[in-house]
Design a protein around this motif. Structure first.
Motif, PDB file in Angstrom:
ATOM      1  N   GLU A  73       0.817  -1.213   0.000  1.00 44.74           N
ATOM      2  CA  GLU A  73       0.000   0.000   0.000  1.00 44.74           C
ATOM      3  C   GLU A  73       0.851   1.264   0.000  1.00 44.74           C
ATOM      4  OE1 GLU A  73      -3.237   0.366  -0.569  1.00 44.74           O
ATOM      5  OE2 GLU A  73      -3.041  -1.780  -0.976  1.00 44.74           O
ATOM      6  N   ASN A  74       2.104   1.151   0.378  1.00 41.86           N
ATOM      7  CA  ASN A  74       2.992   2.316   0.395  1.00 41.86           C
ATOM      8  C   ASN A  74       3.845   2.425  -0.868  1.00 41.86           C
ATOM      9  OD1 ASN A  74       3.169   4.127   3.008  1.00 41.86           O
ATOM     10  ND2 ASN A  74       2.589   2.063   3.662  1.00 41.86           N
ATOM     11  N   ILE A  75       3.467   1.709  -1.906  1.00 40.10           N
ATOM     12  CA  ILE A  75       4.090   1.885  -3.215  1.00 40.10           C
ATOM     13  C   ILE A  75       3.299   2.947  -3.973  1.00 40.10           C
ATOM     14  CG2 ILE A  75       4.687   0.798  -5.398  1.00 40.10           C
ATOM     15  CD1 ILE A  75       4.885  -1.871  -3.916  1.00 40.10           C
ATOM     16  N   VAL A  78      11.815  -0.499  -3.912  1.00 41.30           N
ATOM     17  CA  VAL A  78      10.680  -1.413  -4.069  1.00 41.30           C
ATOM     18  C   VAL A  78      11.144  -2.747  -4.652  1.00 41.30           C
ATOM     19  CG1 VAL A  78       8.482  -1.795  -5.240  1.00 41.30           C
ATOM     20  CG2 VAL A  78       9.003   0.463  -4.288  1.00 41.30           C
ATOM     21  N   SER A  79      11.932  -2.689  -5.715  1.00 46.99           N
ATOM     22  CA  SER A  79      12.333  -3.935  -6.385  1.00 46.99           C
ATOM     23  C   SER A  79      13.277  -4.759  -5.507  1.00 46.99           C
ATOM     24  CB  SER A  79      13.000  -3.626  -7.730  1.00 46.99           C
ATOM     25  OG  SER A  79      14.201  -2.910  -7.559  1.00 46.99           O
ATOM     26  N   THR A  80      14.157  -4.084  -4.769  1.00 43.51           N
ATOM     27  CA  THR A  80      15.067  -4.800  -3.876  1.00 43.51           C
ATOM     28  C   THR A  80      14.292  -5.482  -2.761  1.00 43.51           C
ATOM     29  OG1 THR A  80      16.860  -3.243  -4.352  1.00 43.51           O
ATOM     30  CG2 THR A  80      17.061  -4.554  -2.351  1.00 43.51           C
ATOM     31  N   TRP A  81      13.310  -4.775  -2.216  1.00 44.54           N
ATOM     32  CA  TRP A  81      12.472  -5.364  -1.164  1.00 44.54           C
ATOM     33  C   TRP A  81      11.712  -6.565  -1.700  1.00 44.54           C
ATOM     34  CZ3 TRP A  81       7.002  -5.342  -1.355  1.00 44.54           C
ATOM     35  CH2 TRP A  81       6.388  -5.922  -0.238  1.00 44.54           C
ATOM     36  N   MET A  82      11.130  -6.438  -2.883  1.00 43.96           N
ATOM     37  CA  MET A  82      10.347  -7.549  -3.425  1.00 43.96           C
ATOM     38  C   MET A  82      11.231  -8.757  -3.709  1.00 43.96           C
ATOM     39  SD  MET A  82       7.176  -6.203  -5.701  1.00 43.96           S
ATOM     40  CE  MET A  82       6.379  -7.758  -5.308  1.00 43.96           C
ATOM     41  N   ALA A  83      12.454  -8.506  -4.190  1.00 45.56           N
ATOM     42  CA  ALA A  83      13.374  -9.621  -4.440  1.00 45.56           C
ATOM     43  C   ALA A  83      13.669 -10.368  -3.143  1.00 45.56           C
ATOM     44  CB  ALA A  83      14.659  -9.101  -5.078  1.00 45.56           C
TER      45      ALA A  83
END
Length: 528
Positions: free
Chosen positions: A125-127, A191-196
Motif C-alpha cells: 500500500e505504500n508503493i 521497491v524492487s530490492t524489497w520484493m526480491a
C-alpha cells in the motif's frame, strides 16, 4: 521552448509536509493557482490558502482508497503538453486542459515504512503510483514544467522566481528534472530490492540507489573526482555518525573508518574494551584490555609505525585517559559509540583530528550485501557475516590447544575476517602482535607479519618478539606446510585455519612434528 517560463499553476501532493505551508504561501503570494489532493490540500487550507482539489478539474473523486486520483488526462495533459506546439495547445483548448507549471511530490514513505518492519500488505500500500507518474511527466516536459521532489529545493525554486519575476530558468528546470528522475529510480530500486528479498529471487535487473551526503575533495588520488552517497539505512557507522570536529572526511578516510568500525563492532562491549587501528583498510593493531586506554596501548604496540596517521575505532565510548593516549601521535579519525566531555576537551586541542560518534555498534551478524564494480558490470554478494563458536572448531593435531590458546585463536579468527587476503594474524593474550596482509603468497604474509613483530621488539627494547608464544590465524587454508613452519619458527604454538587443502594431511603432520596445536573452522574468510 524558451529559457524563462512563468509558474502560474502548481499541483502539490506530498506525504512529507515539512515546509509545505510556507512554500504554498510564497507561491500564492506570487499569484500561483494551487491544486492539491487529500491531506496536502487540507494542510494548505488550514493555513488559510485557497486550494482547488484535483477532483474538481478531473471531474472524478478520489477513489479506491486514494489509489486513483491524479491518473487522468486532465492532469497529465496539463503536464506533458508542449506550450509552443500548436497541436498540443489546440488539444488543451478542445478538452479544457489547463497547463500545470509546477509539480511538488515527495512520494509515499515506502523506505520509512520498510525501516520500521511493516508487513507485506502495508508495504504494498505504500508503493506510490500516481506520484512517480506525475514526476516523470513533469520531468520529461522540463522545457516548461518544474518538478520538485525534495524539500530542500523549495527555496531554490522561490529564489529563481524572485530573480526572474515569477519565472524559472531552463537550467533550473533541467536540474530539477534530473533530481526527479534520480528520485523515482531510487524509489523503484527500494521497491524492487524489497520484493526480491521477499520472494528469495536473484533479480534479472538490479539497481542501486543513494542520496548525496558529501561531495569529496577528491577520490583515492587528487586527480580523481569523488562523492559519498548514503543508502538510507540506519546501520551505525561512518555514514550515520556525528562528526564533532576536524575537517571534512576524505574518500580514503571514509573507506578506512568504515573498515575500522566494522572490525571493532565484532567485539561485544559487554565482554570488555576493544580497539582497532586501521591503515589503508587493513588492521595494523587490534587488542582488548581491562580499560580502553590499555586496549589502545596494546593495539598500538603491534605496529607503532603504521599506526601513525591511522584510523582508530573503539567498541565503547571514548574517555579522557584514552583520548590522552591517542593524542600522543598524529591520528586521522577516531570513531566510537560516544565520547565523554573529558575526551572531547582533549581532542579539542587537536583541530585536524576528526572525532565521530555513533549511536551504537554495527550488528556484525546482520544480513546485507556488498557491491563491487568491475569493467562492464558489478559483483553482488552477501555480506561476510559468517561466525563460528568454539563448538565449531575441529582439533586436527595430537596436541589440544590450551584454554588461553583457544581464546586467542578465536580472537585471531575474528580479526582475520577483516584483513585483506592472503591474511596471517599473530595474536598473544588478546592482542595482535603481527599482521601480514594482501600478499600473493601466504607464506610471504606469514614472514612479513613475523618480521614486523621482530622490528617492534627491537624498537621497544624487548628481548624477543611477541610472536613467541603466540597463536596464528590464516583466513584460508595453508596450501603447503611452509607457511605453518614459518609461523612455528616465529614462535607460534597454535594455529586456526579453515582446512580443506589437498595437502591437509601434510600440514597436520608438520604441526604435529613441531608440537603445535591446530584447529579447523570449515569456514573461509577471503577479503579481496
Amino acid at each position: 521552448m524558451t529559457d524563462l517560463y512563468p509558474i502560474r499553476r502548481a499541483l502539490l501532493s506530498v506525504s512529507d509536509k515539512t515546509g509545505l505551508v510556507d512554500f504554498g504561501k510564497a507561491l500564492a503570494a506570487r499569484g500561483v493557482e494551487l491544486l492539491s489532493t487529500g491531506g496536502t490540500a487540507k494542510a494548505l487550507r488550514d493555513a488559510g490558502l485557497d486550494v482547488k482539489d484535483v477532483s474538481e478539474i478531473t471531474g472524478f473523486p478520489e477513489m479506491m482508497d486514494g489509489r486513483v486520483k491524479t491518473l487522468h488526462p486532465v492532469v497529465h495533459g496539463g503536464l506533458l503538453a508542449l506550450r509552443d506546439n500548436d497541436a498540443h495547445v489546440a488539444a488543451m483548448d478542445a478538452h479544457d486542459i489547463g497547463a500545470i507549471d509546477l509539480v511538488v511530490v515527495n512520494l509515499y514513505p515506502f523506505e520509512e515504512t520498510l525501516k520500521r518492519g511493516a508487513e507485506y500488505a502495508e508495504m504494498i500500500e505504500n508503493i506510490d503510483i500516481g506520484g512517480p507518474a506525475m514526476i516523470r511527466s513533469a520531468a520529461k516536459n522540463h522545457g516548461f514544467v518544474n518538478v520538485v521532489v525534495d524539500v530542500e529545493d523549495y527555496d531554490v525554486v522561490l529564489a529563481d522566481m524572485a530573480a526572474n519575476d515569477g519565472q524559472t530558468t531552463y537550467a533550473l528546470r533541467q536540474r530539477l528534472a534530473q533530481t526527479a528522475y534520480a528520485r523515482t529510480a531510487a524509489y523503484d530500486t527500494a521497491v524492487s530490492t524489497w520484493m526480491a528479498s521477499q520472494i528469495g529471487d536473484t533479480p534479472r535487473r538490479r539497481t542501486v540507489g543513494g542520496t548525496l551526503a558529501q561531495t569529496l575533495r577528491y577520490g583515492e588520488n587528487p586527480h580523481q573526482a569523488a562523492a559519498f552517497y548514503t543508502d538510507g539505512s540506519e546501520r551505525p557507522g561512518v555514514a550515520t555518525a556525528a562528526q564533532h570536529q576536524g575537517k571534512e572526511l576524505s574518500y580514503n578516510n571514509i573507506n578506512d573508518t568504515d573498515a575500522a568500525f566494522e572490525l571493532v563492532s565484532e567485539f561485544d562491549p559487554a565482554n570488555g574494551p576493544a580497539v582497532a587501528i586501521i591503515k589503508h583498510a587493513n588492521p595494523c593493531g587490534v587488542a582488548t584490555g581491562d580499560t580502553l586506554a590499555q586496549a589502545y596501548s596494546r593495539a598500538f604496540d603491534c605496529d607503532r609505525t603504521s599506526a601513525f596517521g591511522g584510523i582508530i575505532a573503539l567498541n565503547q565510548p571514548l574517555d579522557g585517559p584514552t583520548a590522552e593516549e591517542i593524542s600522543a601521535i598524529f591520528t586521522e579519525v577516531v570513531i566510537a559509540p560516544g565520547a565523554d566531555d573529558a575526551a572531547r576537551a582533549v581532542f579539542a586541542k587537536k583541530k585536524n583530528l576528526r572525532l565521530l560518534t555513533t549511536d551504537g555498534l554495527a550488528d556484525a551478524k546482520a544480513a546485507g550485501q556488498t557491491i563491487r564494480q568491475v569493467s562492464g558490470g558489478y559483483l553482488v554478494q552477501d555480506k561476510d557475516n559468517g561466525f563460528i563458536t568454539r563448538d565449531d572448531l575441529k582439533v586436527v593435531t595430537k596436541r589440544q590447544p590450551t584454554e588461553q590458546e583457544l581464546s586467542d585463536l578465536m580472537f585471531a579468527w575474528t580479526v582475520a575476517k577483516h584483513v585483506k587476503s592472503n591474511a596471517i594474524i599473530y595474536v598473544k593474550d588478546g592482542a595482535t602482535v603481527g599482521v601480514g596482509a594482501g600478499q600473493m603468497s601466504r607464506v610471504d604474509s606469514t614472514r612479513i607479519a613475523a618480521r614486523k613483530a621482530q622490528d617492534m621488539a627491537e624498537a621497544m627494547g624487548l628481548p624477543a618478539p611477541l610472536t613467541q608464544g603466540s597463536v596464528v590465524a590464516s583466513d584460508a587454508f595453508f596450501p603447503f606446510a611452509d607457511g605453518l613452519i614459518t609461523a612455528a619458527e616465529a614462535g607460534a604454538t597454535a594455529l586456526i585455519q579453515p582446512g580443506g587443502s589437498m595437502r591437509d594431511d601434510e600440514v597436520i603432520a608438520a604441526a604435529d612434528e613441531a608440537g603445535l596445536a591446530m584447529v579447523f573452522t570449515g569456514m573461509r574468510h577471503f577479503r579481496h
